[in-house]
Design an enzyme around this catalytic site. Structure first.
Site, PDB file in Angstrom:
ATOM      1  CE1 TYR A   1     -22.131  25.738   8.997  1.00 32.44           C
ATOM      2  CE2 TYR A   1     -23.611  23.961   9.673  1.00 32.44           C
ATOM      3  CZ  TYR A   1     -23.421  25.226   9.137  1.00 32.44           C
ATOM      4  OH  TYR A   1     -24.501  25.968   8.749  1.00 32.44           O
TER       5      TYR A   1
ATOM      6  CB  SER B   1     -26.819  24.874  11.571  1.00 30.62           C
ATOM      7  OG  SER B   1     -27.026  23.580  11.032  1.00 30.62           O
TER       8      SER B   1
END
Length: 252
Positions: free
Chosen positions: A158, A145
């Site tokens: 995350y 990501s």
């Protein structure tokens, strides 16, 4: 392009994972779809692929729990049957992840542990057990990501997990190079999946997110799947150890 290759995709029942599964199947691969929470979505994905003339099977593993890697490969061997003789594998895609939307000051240890167990520990040990069955010349593709490189305080756990996955990508590529196994990561930006469904109804939020993208729109799962399919194909044979930005030029 992927004729008769055996591929396994974690988190393959929805969103980006489903798009990858369907693209692989169209390219001729035999696709295994790992699901943890939504059996109906996994079955639907398999049915869609089979209805379109492809080959696919689903298996359940609760990633992020103790012993998950061993459970996954046992389930793979049971579910694949004649589709993957001898349990061999050509392509492994780590797409499953655990999100977190908590800033550091509110982050509990158990939430941090869940994020890393699913997003980092599972890929490490699923891959460890995959190496004896992964054929030379194979592919490992990690879905990362841009959160790992574009600061967003509410995504700190995350982002840290995806940063660890990027480091895993670089180092594993070096280790597996002699076997001609490529290892790469694909790093999406904001993509219109179930996780970002609010953007379909919240026009100001969608406009704000789109304004950050050089190509002027938000990503679709198929945008990511096409990049993954290229890396999985023979055309991607000379790319390894890379984290490929798949964000449409977000925050350039």
């Amino acid at each position: 392009m992927l004729e008769n290759k055996v591929a396994l995709i974690t988190g393959g029942s929805r969103g980006i994972g489903r798009a990858i599964a369907e693209r692989f199947a169209r390219d001729g691969a035999i696709v295994g779809i790992v699901w943890s929470r939504n059996e109906a979505a996994a079955r639907d994905t398999v049915e869609r692929i089979v209805r379109d003339g492809g080959r696919a099977f689903a298996l359940h593993t609760d990633l992020g729990t103790p012993g998950d890697a061993g459970h996954l490969w046992a389930a793979f061997d049971e579910a694949a049957g004649d589709l993957a003789p001898g349990g061999g594998l050509d392509i492994l895609v780590h797409n499953a992840a655990k999100g977190s939307f908590t800033r550091l000051e509110g982050l509990a240890e158990d939430e941090f542990d869940r994020v890393f167990a699913t997003s980092v520990k599972a890929p490490f040990f699923v891959t460890k057990l995959a190496l004896p069955r992964l054929r030379d010349g194979g592919r490992i593709i990690n879905i990362s990501s841009i959160a790992a490189t574009v600061a967003s305080p509410e995504l700190i756990a995350y982002a840290a997990a995806k940063g660890a996955l990027d480091a895993f990508t670089h180092t594993l590529a070096q280790q597996l190079g002699p076997r001609r196994i490529t290892v790469n990561a694909v790093s999406p930006g904001v993509t219109l999946t179930d996780n970002n469904a609010h953007l379909l109804t919240n026009e100001p939020a969608a406009a704000q997110a789109t304004a950050r993208v050089a190509l002027g729109r938000l990503g679709e799962p198929e945008d990511i799947a096409d990049i993954v399919a290229f890396l999985a194909s023979d055309q991607g044979r000379w790319i390894t150890g890379q984290v490929i930005d798949a964000s449409g030029g977000t925050q350039l």
